[in-house]
Enzyme design. Structure first.
Site, PDB file in Angstrom:
ATOM      1  N   CYS A   1       0.841  -1.201   0.000  1.00 45.01           N
ATOM      2  CA  CYS A   1       0.000   0.000   0.000  1.00 45.01           C
ATOM      3  C   CYS A   1       0.877   1.252   0.000  1.00 45.01           C
ATOM      4  O   CYS A   1       1.707   1.451   0.901  1.00 45.01           O
ATOM      5  CB  CYS A   1      -0.928  -0.005   1.209  1.00 45.01           C
ATOM      6  SG  CYS A   1      -1.825   1.541   1.415  1.00 45.01           S
TER       7      CYS A   1
ATOM      8  N   CYS B   1       0.516   3.342   3.236  1.00 40.73           N
ATOM      9  CA  CYS B   1       1.176   2.692   4.377  1.00 40.73           C
ATOM     10  C   CYS B   1       2.690   2.900   4.289  1.00 40.73           C
ATOM     11  O   CYS B   1       3.348   3.120   5.321  1.00 40.73           O
ATOM     12  CB  CYS B   1       0.838   1.200   4.424  1.00 40.73           C
ATOM     13  SG  CYS B   1      -0.805   0.841   5.090  1.00 40.73           S
TER      14      CYS B   1
ATOM     15  N   ASP C   1      -0.386  16.705  -1.099  1.00 45.25           N
ATOM     16  CA  ASP C   1      -0.674  15.917  -2.300  1.00 45.25           C
ATOM     17  C   ASP C   1       0.392  16.199  -3.357  1.00 45.25           C
ATOM     18  O   ASP C   1       0.784  17.341  -3.582  1.00 45.25           O
ATOM     19  CB  ASP C   1      -2.069  16.262  -2.836  1.00 45.25           C
ATOM     20  CG  ASP C   1      -2.584  15.215  -3.800  1.00 45.25           C
ATOM     21  OD1 ASP C   1      -3.544  14.502  -3.464  1.00 45.25           O
ATOM     22  OD2 ASP C   1      -2.002  15.108  -4.909  1.00 45.25           O
TER      23      ASP C   1
ATOM     24  N   ASN D   1     -12.878  10.036  -1.675  1.00 46.85           N
ATOM     25  CA  ASN D   1     -13.418   9.264  -2.787  1.00 46.85           C
ATOM     26  C   ASN D   1     -13.475   7.803  -2.378  1.00 46.85           C
ATOM     27  O   ASN D   1     -12.500   7.261  -1.854  1.00 46.85           O
ATOM     28  CB  ASN D   1     -12.532   9.431  -4.032  1.00 46.85           C
ATOM     29  CG  ASN D   1     -12.516  10.859  -4.537  1.00 46.85           C
ATOM     30  OD1 ASN D   1     -13.546  11.528  -4.560  1.00 46.85           O
ATOM     31  ND2 ASN D   1     -11.346  11.347  -4.926  1.00 46.85           N
TER      32      ASN D   1
ATOM     33  N   GLY E   1     -13.580   7.790  -8.391  1.00 49.92           N
ATOM     34  CA  GLY E   1     -12.254   8.307  -8.711  1.00 49.92           C
ATOM     35  C   GLY E   1     -11.183   7.950  -7.703  1.00 49.92           C
ATOM     36  O   GLY E   1     -10.083   8.528  -7.734  1.00 49.92           O
TER      37      GLY E   1
ATOM     38  N   HIS F   1      -6.249   3.250   0.260  1.00 47.48           N
ATOM     39  CA  HIS F   1      -6.042   3.461   1.710  1.00 47.48           C
ATOM     40  C   HIS F   1      -6.858   4.713   2.016  1.00 47.48           C
ATOM     41  O   HIS F   1      -6.617   5.771   1.408  1.00 47.48           O
ATOM     42  CB  HIS F   1      -4.552   3.646   2.013  1.00 47.48           C
ATOM     43  CG  HIS F   1      -4.231   3.871   3.460  1.00 47.48           C
ATOM     44  ND1 HIS F   1      -3.295   3.110   4.147  1.00 47.48           N
ATOM     45  CD2 HIS F   1      -4.689   4.787   4.358  1.00 47.48           C
ATOM     46  CE1 HIS F   1      -3.207   3.532   5.400  1.00 47.48           C
ATOM     47  NE2 HIS F   1      -4.036   4.558   5.552  1.00 47.48           N
TER      48      HIS F   1
ATOM     49  N   HIS G   1      -8.352   8.055   2.681  1.00 47.09           N
ATOM     50  CA  HIS G   1      -7.686   9.360   2.788  1.00 47.09           C
ATOM     51  C   HIS G   1      -8.701  10.467   2.587  1.00 47.09           C
ATOM     52  O   HIS G   1      -9.654  10.329   1.818  1.00 47.09           O
ATOM     53  CB  HIS G   1      -6.533   9.484   1.780  1.00 47.09           C
ATOM     54  CG  HIS G   1      -6.913   9.175   0.362  1.00 47.09           C
ATOM     55  ND1 HIS G   1      -7.053   7.900  -0.107  1.00 47.09           N
ATOM     56  CD2 HIS G   1      -7.169   9.994  -0.688  1.00 47.09           C
ATOM     57  CE1 HIS G   1      -7.375   7.922  -1.387  1.00 47.09           C
ATOM     58  NE2 HIS G   1      -7.473   9.187  -1.772  1.00 47.09           N
TER      59      HIS G   1
ATOM     60  N   HIS H   1      -8.954  14.306   1.382  1.00 48.47           N
ATOM     61  CA  HIS H   1      -8.332  15.463   0.723  1.00 48.47           C
ATOM     62  C   HIS H   1      -8.779  16.721   1.465  1.00 48.47           C
ATOM     63  O   HIS H   1      -9.972  16.881   1.756  1.00 48.47           O
ATOM     64  CB  HIS H   1      -8.837  15.596  -0.716  1.00 48.47           C
ATOM     65  CG  HIS H   1      -8.471  14.478  -1.640  1.00 48.47           C
ATOM     66  ND1 HIS H   1      -7.428  14.570  -2.543  1.00 48.47           N
ATOM     67  CD2 HIS H   1      -9.006  13.248  -1.812  1.00 48.47           C
ATOM     68  CE1 HIS H   1      -7.356  13.439  -3.241  1.00 48.47           C
ATOM     69  NE2 HIS H   1      -8.300  12.615  -2.828  1.00 48.47           N
TER      70      HIS H   1
HETATM   71  P1  AMP Z   1      -7.772   9.587  -4.857  1.00 49.67           P
HETATM   72  O1  AMP Z   1      -7.804   9.815  -6.347  1.00 49.67           O
HETATM   73  O2  AMP Z   1      -8.946  10.176  -4.129  1.00 49.67           O
HETATM   74  O3  AMP Z   1      -7.522   8.138  -4.534  1.00 49.67           O
HETATM   75  O4  AMP Z   1      -6.541  10.431  -4.325  1.00 49.67           O
HETATM   76  C1  AMP Z   1      -5.237   9.961  -4.338  1.00 49.67           C
HETATM   77  C2  AMP Z   1      -4.356  11.164  -4.256  1.00 49.67           C
HETATM   78  O5  AMP Z   1      -3.061  10.738  -3.883  1.00 49.67           O
HETATM   79  C3  AMP Z   1      -4.215  11.935  -5.564  1.00 49.67           C
HETATM   80  O6  AMP Z   1      -4.662  13.280  -5.373  1.00 49.67           O
HETATM   81  C4  AMP Z   1      -2.712  11.860  -5.858  1.00 49.67           C
HETATM   82  O7  AMP Z   1      -2.217  13.051  -6.430  1.00 49.67           O
HETATM   83  C5  AMP Z   1      -2.134  11.593  -4.483  1.00 49.67           C
HETATM   84  N1  AMP Z   1      -0.858  10.907  -4.490  1.00 49.67           N
HETATM   85  C6  AMP Z   1      -0.495   9.808  -5.201  1.00 49.67           C
HETATM   86  N2  AMP Z   1       0.766   9.446  -4.906  1.00 49.67           N
HETATM   87  C7  AMP Z   1       1.214  10.335  -3.986  1.00 49.67           C
HETATM   88  C8  AMP Z   1       2.451  10.510  -3.291  1.00 49.67           C
HETATM   89  N3  AMP Z   1       3.504   9.688  -3.478  1.00 49.67           N
HETATM   90  N4  AMP Z   1       2.578  11.563  -2.438  1.00 49.67           N
HETATM   91  C9  AMP Z   1       1.535  12.407  -2.243  1.00 49.67           C
HETATM   92  N5  AMP Z   1       0.342  12.281  -2.848  1.00 49.67           N
HETATM   93  C10 AMP Z   1       0.183  11.278  -3.722  1.00 49.67           C
HETATM   94 ZN    ZN Z   2      -2.429   1.320   3.597  1.00 47.17          ZN
END
Ligand code: AMP
Ligand code: ZN
Length: 112
Positions: free
Chosen positions: A4, A7, A30, A86, A92, A97, A99, A101
């Site tokens: 993950c 994680c 982000d 989401n 989307g 994991h 999260h 925003h």
């Molecule tokens: P979601 O599309 O709601 O699953 O959001 C996932 C978010 O994680 C997106 O806005 C990505 O830009 C962000 N993301 C992906 N990889 C990383 C990373 N290594 N560091 C910070 N944010 C990330």
């Molecule tokens: Zn995780």
């Protein structure tokens, strides 16, 4: 969870720009910001999405919202911000994991 992304970020195995950390959650900017202020807050407990929130683990969600309200004051965006999660591919969700925003720093538009 072994493979993950979030994680691994929590564990420090993948670098991130940390905003905040405590025993229950981790916040980081982000990598692809959609607003001048855009960070993610994740529970340290691996939950795939908000679909895995139950009566037994729901307290962490309240904790995360309290942390966000505190950060809004400390980082000076309490005048207006959006918290979004989401849930599932149709919504989307790309990282499985849970999260949240946190977006601020510009006039945010309406959404689907
Ligand atoms: P979601 O599309 O709601 O699953 O959001 C996932 C978010 O994680 C997106 O806005 C990505 O830009 C962000 N993301 C992906 N990889 C990383 C990373 N290594 N560091 C910070 N944010 C990330
Ligand atoms: Zn995780």
């Amino acid at each position: 969870m072994n493979d993950c992304l979030f994680c691994k970020i929590i564990a420090g195995d993948i670098p991130s720009k940390k905003v905040y950390e405590d025993e229950l959650c981790f916040a980081f900017y982000d990598i692809s910001p959609m607003a001048p202020m855009h960070f993610l807050v994740v529970p340290k407990l691996h939950l795939a999405s908000c679909a895995e929130i139950t009566a037994d683990n729901a307290a962490v969600v309240g904790h995360i919202f309290a942390v966000i309200a505190k950060l809004a004051k400390e980082l000076d965006f309490a005048d207006g911000y959006r918290v979004v999660t989401n849930c599932g591919e149709l919504a989307g969700q790309t990282v499985k994991h849970l999260h949240f925003h946190v977006l601020s720093g510009k006039q945010l538009g309406s959404f689907d």
